[in-house]
Each structure stands twice: as C-alpha cells, then as structure tokens.
Scaffold this active site. Structure first.
Site, PDB file in Angstrom:
ATOM      1  N   GLU A  38     -21.977 -22.475  16.694  1.00  0.00           N
ATOM      2  CA  GLU A  38     -23.081 -21.513  16.506  1.00  0.00           C
ATOM      3  C   GLU A  38     -22.942 -20.339  17.467  1.00  0.00           C
ATOM      4  O   GLU A  38     -22.425 -20.482  18.572  1.00  0.00           O
ATOM      5  CB  GLU A  38     -24.439 -22.213  16.731  1.00  0.00           C
ATOM      6  N   HIS A 137     -16.888   0.681   1.036  1.00  0.00           N
ATOM      7  CA  HIS A 137     -15.918   0.441  -0.042  1.00  0.00           C
ATOM      8  C   HIS A 137     -16.482   0.823  -1.415  1.00  0.00           C
ATOM      9  O   HIS A 137     -15.809   1.496  -2.188  1.00  0.00           O
ATOM     10  CB  HIS A 137     -15.491  -1.029  -0.019  1.00  0.00           C
ATOM     11  N   ASP A 176      -4.243   3.397  -4.989  1.00  0.00           N
ATOM     12  CA  ASP A 176      -4.582   2.816  -6.294  1.00  0.00           C
ATOM     13  C   ASP A 176      -5.518   3.753  -7.043  1.00  0.00           C
ATOM     14  O   ASP A 176      -6.072   4.696  -6.466  1.00  0.00           O
ATOM     15  CB  ASP A 176      -5.151   1.383  -6.190  1.00  0.00           C
ATOM     16  N   LYS A 201      -1.716   0.176  -8.989  1.00  0.00           N
ATOM     17  CA  LYS A 201      -1.822  -1.112  -8.284  1.00  0.00           C
ATOM     18  C   LYS A 201      -2.543  -2.112  -9.174  1.00  0.00           C
ATOM     19  O   LYS A 201      -3.583  -1.805  -9.736  1.00  0.00           O
ATOM     20  CB  LYS A 201      -2.598  -0.907  -6.978  1.00  0.00           C
ATOM     21  N   SER A 231      -6.297  -4.102   5.564  1.00  0.00           N
ATOM     22  CA  SER A 231      -6.610  -5.474   5.976  1.00  0.00           C
ATOM     23  C   SER A 231      -5.305  -6.164   6.391  1.00  0.00           C
ATOM     24  O   SER A 231      -4.899  -6.102   7.545  1.00  0.00           O
ATOM     25  CB  SER A 231      -7.306  -6.182   4.818  1.00  0.00           C
ATOM     26  N   GLY A 233      -2.441  -5.149   5.322  1.00  0.00           N
ATOM     27  CA  GLY A 233      -1.405  -4.111   5.275  1.00  0.00           C
ATOM     28  C   GLY A 233      -0.533  -4.162   4.034  1.00  0.00           C
ATOM     29  O   GLY A 233       0.363  -3.323   3.864  1.00  0.00           O
ATOM     30  N   THR A 235      -1.223  -3.505   0.814  1.00  0.00           N
ATOM     31  CA  THR A 235      -1.381  -2.317  -0.035  1.00  0.00           C
ATOM     32  C   THR A 235      -0.681  -1.120   0.600  1.00  0.00           C
ATOM     33  O   THR A 235       0.104  -0.411  -0.056  1.00  0.00           O
ATOM     34  CB  THR A 235      -2.888  -1.993  -0.208  1.00  0.00           C
TER      35      THR A 235
HETATM   36  C1  R5P Z   1      -9.079  -2.455  -1.826  1.00  0.00           C
HETATM   37  O1  R5P Z   1      -9.565  -2.055  -2.872  1.00  0.00           O
HETATM   38  C2  R5P Z   1      -9.192  -1.702  -0.545  1.00  0.00           C
HETATM   39  O2  R5P Z   1      -9.517  -0.352  -0.779  1.00  0.00           O
HETATM   40  C3  R5P Z   1      -7.905  -1.781   0.269  1.00  0.00           C
HETATM   41  O3  R5P Z   1      -6.845  -1.207  -0.468  1.00  0.00           O
HETATM   42  C4  R5P Z   1      -7.568  -3.222   0.576  1.00  0.00           C
HETATM   43  O4  R5P Z   1      -8.681  -3.839   1.123  1.00  0.00           O
HETATM   44  C5  R5P Z   1      -6.411  -3.309   1.530  1.00  0.00           C
HETATM   45  O5  R5P Z   1      -6.120  -4.658   1.759  1.00  0.00           O
HETATM   46  P1  R5P Z   1      -4.696  -5.104   2.292  1.00  0.00           P
HETATM   47  O6  R5P Z   1      -4.427  -4.304   3.532  1.00  0.00           O
HETATM   48  O7  R5P Z   1      -4.824  -6.570   2.576  1.00  0.00           O
HETATM   49  O8  R5P Z   1      -3.699  -4.826   1.213  1.00  0.00           O
END
Ligand code: R5P
Length: 300
Positions: A38, A137, A176, A201, A231, A233, A235
């Site tokens: 917790e 987002h 994307d 994408k 996140s 990396g 993408t």
């Molecule tokens: C997704 O729609 C977001 O805009 C980012 O492209 C996504 O969160 C990136 O995630 P990651 O770095 O894991 O590819």
C-alpha cells in the site's frame, strides 16, 4: 485568493519551477510503500491550518518510473487531493502533465474497459475545481471531467527547442495515421509549408505487436519524428529505421511524454536517432523542455 503549491513525488522539480514562476509558496511531500504494497503519502507540513481558504495547486505527473509506477502515482495524487480537502482548501487545482491510462480510451476487444474515463470519474468524486494536463493522448476523454479541464499544447515549446539545435530543411514525420493532425499542427511551428510525411502503423490488438511500413520523401532532410508518448520505444525506433532508409540526414525523436521504458533509449539511438527530446512531464535525462512557464501562464 492566496495560492499555495504542492509538488507531488513525481513532479518535485516541475512543481518547484511552477511555484517560482507564480511567486508562491511550494510544499513537497513524503511518500513510501508499506510492506504489503500500500502507498503512503504525507504533505510535508506541521500546521494543518495552512490550507484553509487557500487555492491549492497540486502538481503530480502519473508516469511510471523507477521510484513509482503509474498506479502509485495516481494513488498519491488522490491522497494529496483528499488531504488538502480535509484540511480546508477553498479551491483545488490539479496539474497532471502525463495522465496515466489515457491510452485506454477506446474498446478494441470485447470485455475491455475505457479506463481513461474511470480515472476522471474518480477525480470527479474527490471534488476538485480545475484540471490541467498536457498533450493528452485522446483529448476527448476530458469531456468526462465534471470541472473545468484544459489540455495544454506543448508543441510550440518542443519546436522552439528543436530550432535551437540547428535543424535545417525540416520534414515532420507522423509515426501513424492517428497522429497526422498532431504532426501537421506541430509542423506549423517550424513555418509555413513544412512537409509532413506519414508512416503506416498497424497494431495487433491481441499481442500488442506493431508493424510499420512506408517509403518517405526524406532525402537530405532533417527529420523530426513526433509522438505524444514514447513508451517502449518500439513505435519510434521503427519510424526512425524507415526515415533512415528514406534518406533522412539528422533525426530528432520527439515526444511530450518520454517514458523511456525497458530498452527504449537504446532502441531509439540504435535505430539511428541523433537525439531524443522530451518535456519534464516525465523527469528523466531527455526532459530538455520545461513545461513550467506554459503551465504557470495557464494558472495565472
Ligand atoms: C500510441 O498510439 C501512442 O501515440 C504512442 O505511439 C505509443 O504509446 C508509443 O508506444 P511505444 O513506445 O511502446 O511504441
């Protein structure tokens, strides 16, 4: 009304900077995790009357880091809100630069939850007066918020920083299709008629795997690949490889919220980025652009 700012555990420096911009008192917090998992949070004060009749600004991003995952960060935020309310704050303003669960805004597979909406419903139930977030987002989820809610745009700040890094003949690349409008808006910060190229994408919603493809017109161009979040990396690294194969010269990997989880930094640099640029919504080594002034301007 007199204002006072609380810098939550995830945003101590950003909170401090916003307080300097506003010339108001800043208080920090202490936090820990109990042996059973917790969370514990205490606002660092001795006198419980100091919030009475004040406007309290709470700054707490909710991104995961080594010092706390997003669930911990959200719990801490809820705890701070609850504490200042109990102690008699007249108004509560919440600044959450990165909002955890914001990507869970749609139902992709049967049985899922739109948890982004639930986060707002919880915040609503705690009773706040205003909420500020940055480059959300899916900005439409703010409709779930029952108080005044603002999505601050950090793109001009990021573009201004990139301009100081010697970028020339810029092309903005959208990683994307969903980010096209954001990328077009971003490109306008570099001047009129800055080209925007788009990568295809596709995500497998069961496995989470992504496939990216495209051949772009980037020969001898400096390329800015801009996303809201980095996140893992995956993408960004895939987009960089496509940009490199398309003839890009220098590559700027840019995100408002550079979470840089797992091997993200390595993947992005190894794919060919010259630099990774983020904001201090996430306090890490790539947070080169501070949101302090723009947030303070909204709060003035
Ligand atoms: C997704 O729609 C977001 O805009 C980012 O492209 C996504 O969160 C990136 O995630 P990651 O770095 O894991 O590819």
């Amino acid at each position: 009304m007199e204002k006072i700012l609380i810098a939550g555990p995830a945003s101590q420096i950003l909170g401090w900077k916003i307080a300097q911009e506003l010339s108001i008192e800043v208080i920090n917090t202490e936090n820990k995790t109990f042996p059973d998992g917790e969370n514990y949070l205490r606002i660092n004060i001795e006198d419980e009357t100091i919030f009475i009749d004040k406007e309290v600004i709470i700054v707490q991003s909710t991104g995961p880091s080594a010092s706390g995952n997003q669930n911990t960060r959200l719990m801490e935020l809820f705890m701070i809100i609850d504490s200042v309310k109990r102690m008699g704050a007249a108004r509560i303003i919440v600044v959450v630069p990165y909002l955890a669960y914001a990507r869970q805004d749609k139902i992709f597979r049967p049985g899922e939850t739109q948890f982004a909406n639930v986060i707002f419903r919880i915040i609503n139930s705690l009773g706040i007066n205003e909420l500020y977030t940055v480059d959300l987002h899916a900005p439409e989820v703010l409709d779930e918020c029952s108080c005044k809610a603002i999505n601050i745009d950090s793109m001009k700040l990021l573009a201004d920083y990139i301009k100081t890094q010697g970028a020339e003949d810029i092309v903005v690349v959208s990683p994307d299709k969903g980010a096209i409008e954001r990328s077009k808006a971003f490109a306008r910060n570099f001047g009129e008629n800055i080209p925007v190229e788009v990568i295809e994408k596709e995500r497998d919603f069961k496995t989470g795997e992504i496939k990216m493809s495209g051949s772009l017109d980037l020969k001898d161009k400096d390329v800015v690949i801009s996303d809201d979040i980095i996140s893992t990396g995956g993408t960004m690294a895939s987009a960089i490889k496509i940009a490199k194969a398309s003839g890009a010269r220098k590559i700027f990997a840019v995100a408002t919220h550079a979470l840089l989880l797992q091997q993200a930094k390595y993947r992005i640099i190894n794919a060919g980025a010259d630099v990774i640029i983020g904001t201090d919504s996430i306090d890490n080594e790539v947070s080169k652009v501070s949101l302090a002034k723009i947030i303070a301007d909204y709060l003035k």
